[in-house]
Scaffold this active site. Sequence first.
Site: not given
Ligand SMILES: OC[C@H]1O[C@H](O[C@H]2O[C@H](CO)[C@@H](O)[C@H](O)[C@H]2O)[C@H](O)[C@@H](O)[C@@H]1O
Length: 564
Positions: A155, A311, A516
């Site tokens: 995603r 997050d 992940e």
């Molecule tokens: O869609 C929800 C959230 O997804 C992301 O966060 C997570 O995935 C990222 C990509 O791997 C990673 O950088 C981050 O640490 C994860 O928690 C996104 O970065 C968020 O902004 C978003 O709301």
Amino acid sequence: SSRCAVDDGTYSTTPLVSFLQRLQSEALKTRGPNSFDPKLYVDLPLKKDLNLTEAAFWKLPRVNGIIPANYLHRFLEDYFGDAGEDLVYTEPEDFVPEPERFLPQVSNPKVRAWALEVHSLWKNLSRRVSDNVKNHPERHTLLPLPEPVIIPGSRFREVYYWDSYWIVRGLLVSKMYDTAKAIVNNLVWLVDSYGHVLNGARVYYANRSQPPLLSSMVMEICTRTGDLEFVRKSLPALIKEYAFWNSGIHKVTIQDLHGNKHSLSRYYARWNKPRPESATIDEEAASKFLNDSDKEAFFREVASTAETGWDFSSRWMSNSYDLSTLSTTSIIPVDLNTYLYKAELDIAFFAQKLGDSKTYKKFLEASNARQFAMRSIFWNAEMNQWLDYWIRSDDCEDVHQFDARNQNDRIFASNFIPIWNWGLTSGLGENSVIVERIYESFLKSGLLQPAGIATSLVNNGQQWDFPNGWSPLQHIIIQGLSNSRSKASYGLAQDIAVRWIRTNYAAYNTTGAMHEKYDVDGCGKVGGGGEYKPQTGFGWSNGVLLALLEQFGWPSDRDIECSS
Ligand SMILES: OC[C@H]1O[C@H](O[C@H]2O[C@H](CO)[C@@H](O)[C@H](O)[C@H]2O)[C@H](O)[C@@H](O)[C@@H]1O
């Protein structure tokens, strides 16, 4: 959470994002919450102009206020491309199936074969922005990055900021120097266009950043390639990004007990609405707040937590089990300031190499000041850890008065992130003694688990909490332990690396994928929790695996299977 009035220049959304968010909310009503991923809808590229699309949307029939499934389906087919279609596959030009002198210290045949498979995953994750985006940027939430990209996977169809650091680390092991440079050039393009690196390369991520590791990417590439011209081109963006983190809402001033004033940084998103990519989730979570200003404050905390990269996590909550107690903007985080200290040293180093003595001096002084600040505000000599500092919610002063009781003494992996830079221990006592104390403190913390380092000790269902272990955190702490010059600490670094590599291998064998996040409670278990389904691919896990294999090797007589 903080209720102090702050002029944050809240970002405005775009008509496209507002419309897609509306579509997302209608789609939830039609399709129901099962397997519903709100991000899908804000990633949809438009086939036609927004006004035509909106006009058709309003004409859709509604039964009891709900668009019937077949009408919604047809509308999506007629007016939208698939999510992710605006990034097209592209073979990285510097990819070869087995690079010369690839992982020379990995002699175990099973591990070698697997490492080559992981290396080949760069091809799956490689994309370039389609010409449609360049021709019709107003139809896409995707940003028109100029150079090829590597995405995390599943995603996460677009570039992410801090993920890119570990992707770069892995690409360097894979000898894909041009691809690594392209990643940095894209992030520099974001700084030039927005004044900071965005959380991700989508217009809806423009209201916030993510952990600042751009200078670290430039440093790794510079160390491997010696390309000073690349450094020269990147440096202005590093300096501009640095200003973003050290001014306005990101800057916090705090006075210690000796009267010294310190400047540190915090996460703070310019957003007080639901995150577009998770709007339906945020609205539901906010429904327990009755008035609008409480909702806005909550949305601000949610977006600011996304800026942290963690997050979501109990780390940002005053009640570890209640997301509505997120207080991120009132927290001065240990890890953010560690990254900025590193940025100061990196920029000083680059400036010196390029003969810019004024910049060199300025950033060296800034790093000394932050070192002092971190020692004064975060260091806890009883726990031998660095602790996040919480500003009390009723403290709206411009200069906050330090109070040791406001250090958060709960245990998180971030309490050890400063060991990435042993320079931060300067002034804490004799180096070998302090290394030993931190080492003991880490061993006793409970964070070390059978399959790696847990993010926290709280099992509350959030993804940046127990029992999840994340590649970036393993890597930073392993790096720190291995750089300390203590033999015991190096041995521990290697031990954690072996656990992590084994669990990645076992999970890869059973699921056919890199993940992940992992569950560090047992070898071969994948992670869970949080607001979206666990994802595979996966950029930073691939990068960390390759970097660890490069650093520690894998001898032929060491088993790769989980040990019982
Ligand atoms: O869609 C929800 C959230 O997804 C992301 O966060 C997570 O995935 C990222 C990509 O791997 C990673 O950088 C981050 O640490 C994860 O928690 C996104 O970065 C968020 O902004 C978003 O709301």
